[in-house]
Design an enzyme around this catalytic site. Sequence first.
Site, PDB file in Angstrom:
ATOM      1  N   ALA A 183     -44.594  -8.549  -9.385  1.00  0.00           N
ATOM      2  CA  ALA A 183     -45.713  -7.837 -10.004  1.00  0.00           C
ATOM      3  C   ALA A 183     -46.405  -6.884  -9.027  1.00  0.00           C
ATOM      4  O   ALA A 183     -46.777  -5.769  -9.394  1.00  0.00           O
ATOM      5  CB  ALA A 183     -46.707  -8.863 -10.544  1.00  0.00           C
ATOM      6  N   GLN A 184     -46.559  -7.302  -7.755  1.00  0.00           N
ATOM      7  CA  GLN A 184     -47.265  -6.458  -6.783  1.00  0.00           C
ATOM      8  C   GLN A 184     -46.555  -5.120  -6.562  1.00  0.00           C
ATOM      9  O   GLN A 184     -47.200  -4.089  -6.434  1.00  0.00           O
ATOM     10  CB  GLN A 184     -47.390  -7.202  -5.449  1.00  0.00           C
ATOM     11  CG  GLN A 184     -48.584  -8.115  -5.371  1.00  0.00           C
ATOM     12  CD  GLN A 184     -49.906  -7.352  -5.504  1.00  0.00           C
ATOM     13  OE1 GLN A 184     -50.029  -6.214  -5.079  1.00  0.00           O
ATOM     14  NE2 GLN A 184     -50.872  -7.988  -6.121  1.00  0.00           N
ATOM     15  N   GLY A 205     -44.372   1.440 -21.314  1.00  0.00           N
ATOM     16  CA  GLY A 205     -44.491   0.070 -20.805  1.00  0.00           C
ATOM     17  C   GLY A 205     -45.925  -0.241 -20.426  1.00  0.00           C
ATOM     18  O   GLY A 205     -46.536   0.455 -19.630  1.00  0.00           O
ATOM     19  N   GLU A 209     -40.422 -23.684 -11.210  1.00  0.00           N
ATOM     20  CA  GLU A 209     -41.731 -23.931 -11.832  1.00  0.00           C
ATOM     21  C   GLU A 209     -41.578 -24.661 -13.169  1.00  0.00           C
ATOM     22  O   GLU A 209     -42.326 -25.597 -13.467  1.00  0.00           O
ATOM     23  CB  GLU A 209     -42.493 -22.601 -11.985  1.00  0.00           C
ATOM     24  CG  GLU A 209     -42.888 -22.050 -10.618  1.00  0.00           C
ATOM     25  CD  GLU A 209     -43.629 -20.716 -10.629  1.00  0.00           C
ATOM     26  OE1 GLU A 209     -44.178 -20.361  -9.594  1.00  0.00           O
ATOM     27  OE2 GLU A 209     -43.640 -20.036 -11.671  1.00  0.00           O
ATOM     28  N   VAL A 215     -39.351   2.825 -27.338  1.00  0.00           N
ATOM     29  CA  VAL A 215     -38.687   4.056 -26.892  1.00  0.00           C
ATOM     30  C   VAL A 215     -37.176   3.835 -26.955  1.00  0.00           C
ATOM     31  O   VAL A 215     -36.667   2.798 -26.508  1.00  0.00           O
ATOM     32  CB  VAL A 215     -39.147   4.410 -25.459  1.00  0.00           C
ATOM     33  CG1 VAL A 215     -38.316   5.553 -24.892  1.00  0.00           C
ATOM     34  CG2 VAL A 215     -40.623   4.770 -25.475  1.00  0.00           C
ATOM     35  N   PHE A 222     -47.118  -4.750 -15.818  1.00  0.00           N
ATOM     36  CA  PHE A 222     -47.887  -4.598 -14.589  1.00  0.00           C
ATOM     37  C   PHE A 222     -47.863  -3.153 -14.082  1.00  0.00           C
ATOM     38  O   PHE A 222     -48.895  -2.623 -13.669  1.00  0.00           O
ATOM     39  CB  PHE A 222     -47.346  -5.533 -13.510  1.00  0.00           C
ATOM     40  CG  PHE A 222     -47.736  -6.964 -13.749  1.00  0.00           C
ATOM     41  CD1 PHE A 222     -49.004  -7.399 -13.433  1.00  0.00           C
ATOM     42  CD2 PHE A 222     -46.840  -7.861 -14.295  1.00  0.00           C
ATOM     43  CE1 PHE A 222     -49.379  -8.717 -13.656  1.00  0.00           C
ATOM     44  CE2 PHE A 222     -47.201  -9.177 -14.517  1.00  0.00           C
ATOM     45  CZ  PHE A 222     -48.470  -9.605 -14.206  1.00  0.00           C
ATOM     46  N   GLY A 223     -46.688  -2.508 -14.110  1.00  0.00           N
ATOM     47  CA  GLY A 223     -46.578  -1.150 -13.581  1.00  0.00           C
ATOM     48  C   GLY A 223     -47.297  -0.143 -14.469  1.00  0.00           C
ATOM     49  O   GLY A 223     -48.110   0.666 -13.993  1.00  0.00           O
ATOM     50  N   ASP A 260     -39.931  -3.168 -12.045  1.00  0.00           N
ATOM     51  CA  ASP A 260     -38.645  -3.880 -12.045  1.00  0.00           C
ATOM     52  C   ASP A 260     -37.455  -2.998 -12.400  1.00  0.00           C
ATOM     53  O   ASP A 260     -36.315  -3.345 -12.083  1.00  0.00           O
ATOM     54  CB  ASP A 260     -38.686  -5.018 -13.080  1.00  0.00           C
ATOM     55  CG  ASP A 260     -39.424  -6.237 -12.554  1.00  0.00           C
ATOM     56  OD1 ASP A 260     -39.978  -6.166 -11.445  1.00  0.00           O
ATOM     57  OD2 ASP A 260     -39.452  -7.257 -13.274  1.00  0.00           O
TER      58      ASP A 260
HETATM   59  C1  FAD Z   1     -40.947 -16.002 -16.187  1.00  0.00           C
HETATM   60  C2  FAD Z   1     -41.325 -15.002 -15.127  1.00  0.00           C
HETATM   61  C3  FAD Z   1     -42.103 -15.424 -14.044  1.00  0.00           C
HETATM   62  C4  FAD Z   1     -42.481 -14.509 -13.066  1.00  0.00           C
HETATM   63  N1  FAD Z   1     -43.263 -14.941 -12.018  1.00  0.00           N
HETATM   64  C5  FAD Z   1     -43.698 -14.046 -11.111  1.00  0.00           C
HETATM   65  C6  FAD Z   1     -44.586 -14.441 -10.065  1.00  0.00           C
HETATM   66  O1  FAD Z   1     -44.956 -15.618  -9.968  1.00  0.00           O
HETATM   67  N2  FAD Z   1     -45.030 -13.493  -9.196  1.00  0.00           N
HETATM   68  C7  FAD Z   1     -44.629 -12.178  -9.289  1.00  0.00           C
HETATM   69  O2  FAD Z   1     -45.068 -11.346  -8.504  1.00  0.00           O
HETATM   70  N3  FAD Z   1     -43.777 -11.783 -10.244  1.00  0.00           N
HETATM   71  C8  FAD Z   1     -43.311 -12.675 -11.157  1.00  0.00           C
HETATM   72  N4  FAD Z   1     -42.458 -12.276 -12.144  1.00  0.00           N
HETATM   73  C9  FAD Z   1     -41.980 -10.879 -12.124  1.00  0.00           C
HETATM   74  C10 FAD Z   1     -43.024  -9.928 -12.654  1.00  0.00           C
HETATM   75  O3  FAD Z   1     -43.513 -10.395 -13.889  1.00  0.00           O
HETATM   76  C11 FAD Z   1     -42.396  -8.552 -12.780  1.00  0.00           C
HETATM   77  O4  FAD Z   1     -41.985  -8.149 -11.505  1.00  0.00           O
HETATM   78  C12 FAD Z   1     -43.361  -7.551 -13.356  1.00  0.00           C
HETATM   79  O5  FAD Z   1     -43.716  -7.918 -14.667  1.00  0.00           O
HETATM   80  C13 FAD Z   1     -42.721  -6.150 -13.362  1.00  0.00           C
HETATM   81  O6  FAD Z   1     -43.608  -5.253 -13.956  1.00  0.00           O
HETATM   82  P1  FAD Z   1     -43.049  -4.040 -14.806  1.00  0.00           P
HETATM   83  O7  FAD Z   1     -44.225  -3.217 -15.178  1.00  0.00           O
HETATM   84  O8  FAD Z   1     -41.916  -3.394 -14.094  1.00  0.00           O
HETATM   85  O9  FAD Z   1     -42.396  -4.709 -16.087  1.00  0.00           O
HETATM   86  P2  FAD Z   1     -43.068  -5.641 -17.175  1.00  0.00           P
HETATM   87  O10 FAD Z   1     -44.307  -6.247 -16.683  1.00  0.00           O
HETATM   88  O11 FAD Z   1     -41.964  -6.538 -17.630  1.00  0.00           O
HETATM   89  O12 FAD Z   1     -43.451  -4.643 -18.335  1.00  0.00           O
HETATM   90  C14 FAD Z   1     -42.502  -3.920 -19.059  1.00  0.00           C
HETATM   91  C15 FAD Z   1     -43.161  -3.473 -20.350  1.00  0.00           C
HETATM   92  O13 FAD Z   1     -42.344  -2.483 -20.930  1.00  0.00           O
HETATM   93  C16 FAD Z   1     -42.255  -2.729 -22.326  1.00  0.00           C
HETATM   94  N5  FAD Z   1     -40.991  -2.135 -22.778  1.00  0.00           N
HETATM   95  C17 FAD Z   1     -39.746  -2.437 -22.351  1.00  0.00           C
HETATM   96  N6  FAD Z   1     -38.839  -1.664 -22.975  1.00  0.00           N
HETATM   97  C18 FAD Z   1     -39.539  -0.867 -23.803  1.00  0.00           C
HETATM   98  C19 FAD Z   1     -39.156   0.167 -24.733  1.00  0.00           C
HETATM   99  N7  FAD Z   1     -37.878   0.505 -24.915  1.00  0.00           N
HETATM  100  N8  FAD Z   1     -40.114   0.781 -25.428  1.00  0.00           N
HETATM  101  C20 FAD Z   1     -41.429   0.434 -25.275  1.00  0.00           C
HETATM  102  N9  FAD Z   1     -41.842  -0.526 -24.427  1.00  0.00           N
HETATM  103  C21 FAD Z   1     -40.906  -1.147 -23.690  1.00  0.00           C
HETATM  104  C22 FAD Z   1     -42.315  -4.240 -22.450  1.00  0.00           C
HETATM  105  O14 FAD Z   1     -42.741  -4.641 -23.738  1.00  0.00           O
HETATM  106  C23 FAD Z   1     -43.310  -4.596 -21.354  1.00  0.00           C
HETATM  107  O15 FAD Z   1     -44.636  -4.635 -21.826  1.00  0.00           O
HETATM  108  C24 FAD Z   1     -42.055 -13.156 -13.149  1.00  0.00           C
HETATM  109  C25 FAD Z   1     -41.285 -12.739 -14.228  1.00  0.00           C
HETATM  110  C26 FAD Z   1     -40.929 -13.656 -15.211  1.00  0.00           C
HETATM  111  C27 FAD Z   1     -40.108 -13.207 -16.391  1.00  0.00           C
END
Ligand code: FAD
Length: 422
Positions: A320-321, A12, A176, A80, A15-16, A305
């Site tokens: 995201a944070q 992934g 939004e 994956v 953000f994380g 997430d």
């Molecule tokens: C429309 C929307 C608006 C948002 N607004 C806000 C906001 O204003 N403020 C805020 O703090 N948060 C907001 N969020 C939430 C925030 O974006 C998430 O909390 C954050 O992205 C979580 O980070 P993450 O790294 O867990 O997952 P993500 O950022 O979702 O990253 C997951 C990554 O894993 C990859 N992935 C998934 N499955 C696989 C696989 N099987 N194989 C390979 N790659 C894979 C994906 O392609 C992606 O790049 C919003 C979310 C959405 C959808």
Amino acid sequence: MSQRCPVVVIVGGGFGGLSAARALKKAQVKVILIDRNNHHLFQPLLYQVATSVLSPGQIGSPIRGILRNGQNTTVILGQVTGIDTAERRILVDSTDRTGVPISYDYLILATGVQHSYFGHDEFEKYAPGLKSLADAVALRNKILRAFEQAEAEEDPSRHRELLTFVLVGAGPTGVEMASAIAVMVRSTLKREFRRIDPASARIVLVDMAAWVLGTFAPELSDAAQRRLTQLGVEVRLGHGVDLIDDQGVVVAGERIASKTVIWTAGVAPSPAGKWLSAETDRAGRVRVRIDLTVQDHPEIFVVGDTASLDQDGRPLPGVAQVAMQQGRYASNLIRRRIEGKPSPKPFRYFDKGNLAVVGKGFAILQSGRVCLSGFLAWLVWAAVHLQFLAESSLRVSVFVQWVWTYLTGQRGSRLIVKHHCD
Ligand SMILES: Cc1cc2nc3c(=O)[nH]c(=O)nc-3n(C[C@H](O)[C@H](O)[C@H](O)COP(=O)(O)OP(=O)(O)OC[C@H]3O[C@@H](n4cnc5c(N)ncnc54)[C@H](O)[C@@H]3O)c2cc1C
């Protein structure tokens, strides 16, 4: 004899995952980051692509470009599909091969969430969600096409359903999106149509909860709702949708005819819990320990997430944070273990505050005991979002676009683009 460099696989590049990779840039490890997309996506601004303010390239950046200075980091485009925890390897479908094994010493899973229709998968066909760039462009096409179709339609009795937009879910994305559509119809599109009046569009925001933006303090939620009403958004709370079909939605027994229904309600975690056969919470997120590792697997971390961790008796939010702080923590812990240093204190999320924007020049902000709504909160919202875009070129380009849109009402990318399947 030279020691083998430990391999840290990060799944992934959201953000994380990105924070984790950045924190390992100078560590004595080999990092392999795998993502099914070639880009990191700034999801908080997806709604601005869906409502034509920004173009896709302004909120996404190639992951290998962002990590180009990490000499120890290899980026792989692949999906994956499973994990063999006994052999310590993951299985990846790349562009031309399936089930390619990649071995790890440490694994960080940061695979985020996907849409959830709460057991009503049949709604997806009529009510697309907003999670990826492809979703945002498809929604932009759908919204703009509704106005084109109405303008081309000679029968005025059909204009109503074509110009009714229903958003299901009054969380940040729903609020939004609804407010952004309201601003668009009353400013950008105002003088461009002859047979229809875009400002007559009906925008309905539906949620079964009793408040909009339920995670904010009640006074902020009230302020957001008042602002939505001022913008002409019809807020229908206390009832979920009973049905979504090609004619629109049914809410509390009433049919609302609409050709554009948008799903902004629910998300479900990635299948990480199934890959690991690990304990999950009710939503399906992997239960992690206080150091973000999985039970019986000190070498496997789950962040963002797709992880479930309680702090002070409450689950951490999917924002995201949290993902960024967890990604950094997991990498620091790995580095300390490799360097033979003691483990850091258990993970603790530092909440810097929450923001949501409601139309032009208005946002709500909650940080500790501080609650703020209006223009000042909107300036903070804009500054924070610019700061967290992945690259400085995007910050400049988004800033210029926002100033232009604010002053002129014109949007950056109002194109209906038909993509070929590739
Ligand atoms: C429309 C929307 C608006 C948002 N607004 C806000 C906001 O204003 N403020 C805020 O703090 N948060 C907001 N969020 C939430 C925030 O974006 C998430 O909390 C954050 O992205 C979580 O980070 P993450 O790294 O867990 O997952 P993500 O950022 O979702 O990253 C997951 C990554 O894993 C990859 N992935 C998934 N499955 C696989 C696989 N099987 N194989 C390979 N790659 C894979 C994906 O392609 C992606 O790049 C919003 C979310 C959405 C959808």
